[in-house]
Design a protein around this motif. Sequence first.
Motif, mmCIF file in Angstrom:
data_model
loop_
_atom_site.group_PDB
_atom_site.id
_atom_site.type_symbol
_atom_site.label_atom_id
_atom_site.label_comp_id
_atom_site.label_asym_id
_atom_site.label_seq_id
_atom_site.Cartn_x
_atom_site.Cartn_y
_atom_site.Cartn_z
ATOM 1 N N CYS A 172 1.008 -1.253 -0.123
ATOM 2 C CA CYS A 172 -0.005 0.040 -0.191
ATOM 3 C C CYS A 172 0.937 1.226 0.029
ATOM 4 O O CYS A 172 1.951 1.188 0.409
ATOM 5 C CB CYS A 172 -1.000 0.022 1.219
ATOM 6 N N CYS B 225 1.003 3.295 2.036
ATOM 7 C CA CYS B 225 1.252 3.776 3.608
ATOM 8 C C CYS B 225 2.372 2.779 4.059
ATOM 9 O O CYS B 225 2.855 3.023 5.077
ATOM 10 C CB CYS B 225 -0.128 3.564 4.492
ATOM 11 N N CYS C 186 -5.926 -2.657 1.966
ATOM 12 C CA CYS C 186 -4.719 -2.496 2.681
ATOM 13 C C CYS C 186 -4.957 -3.380 4.178
ATOM 14 O O CYS C 186 -6.018 -3.466 4.772
ATOM 15 C CB CYS C 186 -4.625 -0.933 3.385
ATOM 16 N N CYS D 228 -7.245 2.497 6.226
ATOM 17 C CA CYS D 228 -6.502 3.378 5.284
ATOM 18 C C CYS D 228 -7.066 3.337 3.872
ATOM 19 O O CYS D 228 -7.766 2.175 3.289
ATOM 20 C CB CYS D 228 -5.122 2.314 5.274
HETATM 21 ZN ZN LIG Z 1 -2.462 1.615 3.684
#
Ligand SMILES: [Zn+2]
Length: 258
Positions: free
Chosen positions: A224, A226, A239, A244
Amino acid sequence: MIDDAIRVLAGDCTVIAEADDRSEYRGRVTTIVKPDNTVLVHDIDGYQPVAWLTRADSVSSDRAGDFTLVAKKDTQTLRIAAHEQDGFAHYPASAAGTPVGTCQNENCDGELVRSKGVHCVDCGTRYGIPTDATIKDDQSYCDCGLPRMRVERGLAFDVCLDRNCESLDEAVREAFDREWDCPESNCDGDLRILRRGGLIAGCEHYPECDTGFAMPAGVVDGECGCGLPTFETHGGTRCLDATCDRAVARHVEAASDD
Ligand SMILES: [Zn+2]
Ligand SMILES: [Zn+2]
Ligand SMILES: [Zn+2]
Ligand SMILES: [Zn+2]
């Protein structure tokens, strides 16, 4: 060893169903009382009962003289009174499910079926399994003789139905313990695979850091935006962090490229 029983009463009965209104029937009917107190009164016709009460709060019966049975739920009452009794019996009952294999208990060769979990129709032995687990005909068998189930937790794991024989938790831990970093910016912890209710990937610095994510039912298919892994699940790619939105954003971007 199966404690649950279905009660059956057959005969010439008067059936009175009372709720907001009152209906009365008379006929040669068969009444079925399930272990969850569902009462079904069947006559000669069709699949639908003439009268029923689903999961009654109470079912009481009186066998002194003519048989009577009274089921109550909130404002509903169902009364069955036998004028002439053709039969009354208790039969052992279990949940019905898809056959998945043969019981491996000593002195038992009963059929294992899957309904909510997996249980033996003969001896009642139960195996709790994740709801998303699949057990197919061509699934491999464990050395103990039980079928394996397939469960997706980052990877597709094939493990024995009996968690004491082969542990899903163990397999997931082996594959993913300390595999991902805690995404908290001021935390240098690794995510450990733990069981808290379900399987979670949680920060090793708990309780100082309470970051933790339920392991999704799916396989890891990327990373992801993130930094956490993304999972391919039934609902699409997501995610590890269910809150998220960057996995979705990145997916939309990728889609608009072509
Ligand atoms: Zn994420
Ligand atoms: Zn058995
Ligand atoms: Zn086994
Ligand atoms: Zn942390």
